[in-house]
Design an enzyme around this catalytic site. Structure first.
Site, PDB file in Angstrom:
ATOM      1  N   GLY A 186       3.611   3.982  29.835  1.00 18.48           N
ATOM      2  CA  GLY A 186       2.516   3.634  30.731  1.00 18.48           C
ATOM      3  C   GLY A 186       2.007   2.243  30.419  1.00 18.48           C
ATOM      4  O   GLY A 186       2.651   1.468  29.696  1.00 18.48           O
ATOM      5  N   ARG A 275      -4.674   9.591  27.217  1.00 20.32           N
ATOM      6  CA  ARG A 275      -6.017   9.634  26.660  1.00 20.32           C
ATOM      7  C   ARG A 275      -6.735  10.911  27.072  1.00 20.32           C
ATOM      8  O   ARG A 275      -6.385  11.542  28.098  1.00 20.32           O
ATOM      9  CB  ARG A 275      -6.830   8.414  27.108  1.00 20.32           C
ATOM     10  CG  ARG A 275      -6.209   7.098  26.627  1.00 20.32           C
ATOM     11  CD  ARG A 275      -7.070   5.902  26.974  1.00 20.32           C
ATOM     12  NE  ARG A 275      -8.327   5.884  26.247  1.00 20.32           N
ATOM     13  CZ  ARG A 275      -8.472   5.453  24.993  1.00 20.32           C
ATOM     14  NH1 ARG A 275      -7.418   5.010  24.318  1.00 20.32           N
ATOM     15  NH2 ARG A 275      -9.646   5.467  24.412  1.00 20.32           N
ATOM     16  N   ASP A 315     -14.491   6.927  32.124  1.00 16.03           N
ATOM     17  CA  ASP A 315     -13.330   7.728  31.725  1.00 16.03           C
ATOM     18  C   ASP A 315     -13.633   9.210  31.627  1.00 16.03           C
ATOM     19  O   ASP A 315     -12.769  10.049  31.915  1.00 16.03           O
ATOM     20  CB  ASP A 315     -12.811   7.254  30.356  1.00 16.03           C
ATOM     21  CG  ASP A 315     -12.093   5.928  30.426  1.00 16.03           C
ATOM     22  OD1 ASP A 315     -12.103   5.296  31.501  1.00 16.03           O
ATOM     23  OD2 ASP A 315     -11.520   5.508  29.399  1.00 16.03           O
ATOM     24  N   HIS A 447      -1.532 -24.134  50.211  1.00 18.79           N
ATOM     25  CA  HIS A 447      -0.112 -24.333  49.912  1.00 18.79           C
ATOM     26  C   HIS A 447       0.034 -25.501  48.920  1.00 18.79           C
ATOM     27  O   HIS A 447      -0.647 -26.520  49.064  1.00 18.79           O
ATOM     28  CB  HIS A 447       0.638 -24.664  51.201  1.00 18.79           C
ATOM     29  CG  HIS A 447       2.073 -25.043  50.994  1.00 18.79           C
ATOM     30  ND1 HIS A 447       3.063 -24.104  50.760  1.00 18.79           N
ATOM     31  CD2 HIS A 447       2.694 -26.261  50.954  1.00 18.79           C
ATOM     32  CE1 HIS A 447       4.217 -24.720  50.611  1.00 18.79           C
ATOM     33  NE2 HIS A 447       4.032 -26.032  50.713  1.00 18.79           N
TER      34      HIS A 447
END
Length: 476
Positions: A186, A275, A315, A447
């Site tokens: 991962g 995790r 998380d 550009h």
């Protein structure tokens, strides 16, 4: 953000558990809104895993190793440097200085907002009280925001072996192993592969899935996987590391794949096998706060748990486990507690692998679109047709857009190549603004730049591109 009914009337004492991106963002926003904030952080300094042992140190080291790779590539242009002399101690000092400077900045911001910062590990004593572990100190609160993050998923029997490390220890390098095995393909495993290979290790990767980085489409990941195949000693997919045996000087690993079983010795092993949420450290059973079967705290779109006094972000609420997601959720939680009509409802959250080349994606992948039975199309623009990419030896890059077949509305996008981490922000904004292919193609890009490839991908899909011949032009 969509408007929602206001939260219950504001009460003033707010406790925030965790000082990472989700926690400090919540604490700082709440203080700005007039709350009396107490912020409790496990680490000695604010910043959480991301700043102290994760995102920031890893990107600092990746910058250094990418510079080495760039110097080697310039040989094709007639520019040759001497072999680099790598002083690990000085490299670690620089990395630690970056961390310290950011730590100090967060500390100052907390002081300016008069936030009460406590170091320690908190758990719930009641629905309105926290207790610091190994202390009798009680923190009373009217509302709380849980932002306690996640930790490495451990493999049994590996935690007391000095030759086996997890992601946090991997970024505190004292010496470079000659042979390194990385378990897990991962983003953590891949980024560390580039760090250690750049510093001189011979890297082997063992990944359980059939593809590295299986969260994104295989075509957009191909330039990165090709690069890894070139620089790594070996890459094993559909692989299981079934045995790790320590001897006097090495670790002997047994790696099983569909092709057979391989035994090899390594100087060190890095485990990057996912995790786990830190919710099990909060004594949630004492307050009957609901988690799912994997320990993630269940929240609604306003970041509220099943208890009216407690919110959760980052998380600990589940995937994607990304700092930028946590930070946005932290602000939403603080604002909702203050009575603002807000909720967390992004159309997409970008993901980035800070490799060489970089890989970034946002919104739906082709797999997502097929699974949802969406009538989609995609366009893939090769950077061989981009002048900036050719001039900087980045012609291996790719840009990709996924869109609805009838409406041409953008559904997702991805970039593999230089500055993909910055380029993906344009695709994220386009998704959030509900753009279609014509919106992107009609936006004049400077550009020569890599950013042109986003517009050129849209033009390729529309059949209006001039930099390539798509076979569609005569039909428009």
């Amino acid at each position: 953000m969509h408007r929602k009914p206001p939260a219950s009337p504001n009460t003033n004492r707010l406790a925030v558990i965790g000082g990472g991106p989700g926690g400090y963002s919540a604490a700082f926003r709440a203080a700005d809104l007039g709350f009396d904030v107490t912020l409790i952080e496990h680490y000695p300094m604010l910043g959480g895993v991301c700043l102290n042992v994760g995102c920031i140190p890893s990107k600092t080291l990746l910058h250094a190793t990418a510079a080495i790779a760039t110097a080697l590539e310039l040989k094709e242009q007639g520019i040759t440097f001497e072999s680099p002399k790598i002083e690990i101690k000085r490299l670690m000092e620089f990395k630690n200085d970056v961390i310290t400077r950011l730590n100090s900045g967060l500390t100052k911001l907390a002081q300016q907002r008069r936030i009460n910062v406590l170091q320690g590990t908190a758990h719930f004593h009641s629905e309105n009280q926290l207790k610091l572990q190994d202390s009798e100190q009680i923190i009373n609160f009217d509302k709380a925001i849980i932002a306690c993050g996640s930790r490495n998923r451990l493999i049994a029997g590996t935690t007391n072996n000095p030759r086996i490390m997890y992601s946090s220890a991997a970024l505190n390098i004292t010496s470079v192993p000659k042979q390194l095995l990385i378990i897990g393909g991962g983003y953590i495993g891949i980024e560390n592969a580039f760090i250690y290979q750049g510093l001189g290790s011979e890297v082997t990767i063992a990944e359980m899935e059939s593809q590295l980085l299986n969260l994104c489409d295989a075509d957009i990941a191909k330039p990165l996987i090709d690069r890894l195949t070139h620089i790594c000693d070996a890459i094993h997919t559909q692989a299981q590391v079934t045995q790790l045996e320590n001897n006097t000087k090495h670790i002997s690993a047994e790696i099983k794949t569909p092709e057979g079983t391989e035994h090899k010795q390594f100087d060190a092993v890095l485990v990057a096998a996912g995790r786990l949420p830190n919710s099990d450290r909060l004594n949630l059973q004492a307050i009957n706060l609901i988690t799912d079967d994997n320990g993630y705290i269940m929240v609604d779109e306003c970041m509220r748990t099943n208890l009216p006094t407690i919110y959760a972000v980052g998380d600990v609420t589940g995937s994607p486990m990304l700092a930028h997601k946590a930070a946005h959720q932290g602000k939403i939680a603080a604002e909702h507690i203050s009575g603002k009509r807000v909720c967390f409802d992004p159309k997409a959250i970008p993901s980035v692998i800070y490799s060489n080349p970089e890989l970034a994606w946002v919104g739906l992948t082709e797999h997502d679109a097929r699974s949802a039975d969406i009538d989609y199309r995609c366009a893939l623009f090769p950077w061989q047709a981009n002048g900036r990419a050719l001039g900087t030896q980045q012609s291996h890059g790719l840009s990709k857009l996924i869109y609805h077949a009838q409406t041409k509305k953008l559904l997702g996008g991805a970039v593999c190549g230089a500055n993909a981490d910055e380029l993906i922000a344009e695709v994220t904004l386009a998704l959030e603004m509900d753009a279609d292919l014509e919106d992107i193609a009609a936006s004049i890009h400077p550009h020569p730049t890599y950013s042109e490839t986003i517009a050129q991908t849209a033009e390729l899909a529309l059949g209006t591109i001039t930099e390539l011949y798509s076979g569609k032009q005569h039909k428009q």
